[in-house]
Write an enzyme that holds these catalytic residues in place. Structure first.
Site, mmCIF file in Angstrom:
data_model
loop_
_atom_site.group_PDB
_atom_site.id
_atom_site.type_symbol
_atom_site.label_atom_id
_atom_site.label_comp_id
_atom_site.label_asym_id
_atom_site.label_seq_id
_atom_site.Cartn_x
_atom_site.Cartn_y
_atom_site.Cartn_z
ATOM 1 C CB CYS A 225 -0.983 -0.066 1.168
ATOM 2 S SG CYS A 225 -2.410 0.965 0.893
ATOM 3 C CG HIS B 294 -3.030 -3.151 4.031
ATOM 4 N ND1 HIS B 294 -1.997 -2.469 4.618
ATOM 5 C CD2 HIS B 294 -3.793 -2.215 3.424
ATOM 6 C CE1 HIS B 294 -2.119 -1.169 4.388
ATOM 7 N NE2 HIS B 294 -3.209 -0.997 3.662
ATOM 8 C CD GLU C 100 -0.047 -5.136 6.062
ATOM 9 O OE1 GLU C 100 -0.012 -5.801 5.010
ATOM 10 O OE2 GLU C 100 -0.265 -3.916 6.080
HETATM 11 N N1 GLN Z 1 -3.321 1.906 3.609
HETATM 12 C C1 GLN Z 1 -2.419 2.663 3.024
HETATM 13 O O1 GLN Z 1 -1.205 2.414 3.122
HETATM 14 C C2 GLN Z 1 -2.944 3.860 2.319
HETATM 15 C C3 GLN Z 1 -1.938 4.664 1.535
HETATM 16 C C4 GLN Z 1 -2.311 6.127 1.574
HETATM 17 N N2 GLN Z 1 -3.548 6.367 0.906
HETATM 18 C C5 GLN Z 1 -1.184 6.966 0.958
HETATM 19 O O2 GLN Z 1 -1.383 7.623 0.003
HETATM 20 O O3 GLN Z 1 -0.116 6.950 1.452
#
Ligand code: GLN
Length: 191
Positions: free
Chosen positions: A81, A174, A176
């Site tokens: 992410c 994710h 995790e």
């Molecule tokens: N769950 C996440 O890691 C979201 C990432 C977040 N939207 C960002 O731009 O950093």
């Protein structure tokens, strides 16, 4: 011999990755906060969180350039992410990038405000040919473009959500935050 897996310890889902990794035999974890920590690890996880905040902390702790060099020299990294955003060479509608080692373009918060968070299951044959994998998305990005040596591992509704380029693995979701070890096991098998 035990492998030492670093988890970048700036901000975000750090403990969650640690809890997954301790379930895998012959693995030790180390939270990475300084350049010295980087010398003791075999592989590194860049957790989800807030990429702008993590990027600023990388600068603040003088970790950015040394980490870039380690990744370019082959350190296996798994960005989930926000970690995916940190590795991207291009971020749509932004001039700023962070580690910028992976030949992908990413759209932050790509699923918009209505679908900030959702979960689903998907068969990802590179990881497991038989059993779908649970996927959790939280204000998730997705990949809009890849260069030719990036392997696309998974798409959802025509959006690229997992990819690999040499020593770099990224997911928009994710692993995790599930009890499923398969993505982490794939990452550990990359070297
Ligand atoms: N769950 C996440 O890691 C979201 C990432 C977040 N939207 C960002 O731009 O950093």
């Amino acid at each position: 011999m035990n492998k030492i897996i670093g988890i970048l310890g700036m901000q975000g889902a750090i403990a969650e990755h640690q809890e997954i990794l301790i379930q895998i035999p012959h693995i030790k974890t180390r939270i990475v906060k300084t350049a010295k920590d980087l010398d003791c690890i075999d592989e590194l996880i860049l957790p989800g969180g807030e990429s702008t905040a993590i990027g600023k902390l990388l600068d603040y702790f003088s970790l950015k350039e040394i980490l870039q060099q380690k990744i370019i020299s082959g350190l296996p990294v798994f960005g989930t992410c926000a970690g995916l955003i940190l590795l991207a060479k291009n971020i749509e509608n932004e001039t700023n990038t962070h580690l910028a080692t992976m030949d992908i373009t990413v759209k932050r918060n790509g699923y918009g405000s209505q679908l900030d968070s959702f979960s689903t299951n998907l068969l990802i044959p590179t990881i497991d040919k038989n059993m779908p994998i649970p996927l959790v998305f939280i204000r998730a990005p997705y990949i809009t473009k890849t260069d030719k040596d990036v392997q696309i591992l998974a798409t959802l509704d025509n959006k690229i959500i997992a990819a690999r380029q040499k020593n770099m693995l990224v997911t928009a979701f994710h692993p995790e935050l599930t009890n499923d070890l398969r993505f982490h096991q794939y990452f550990l098998s990359m070297i």
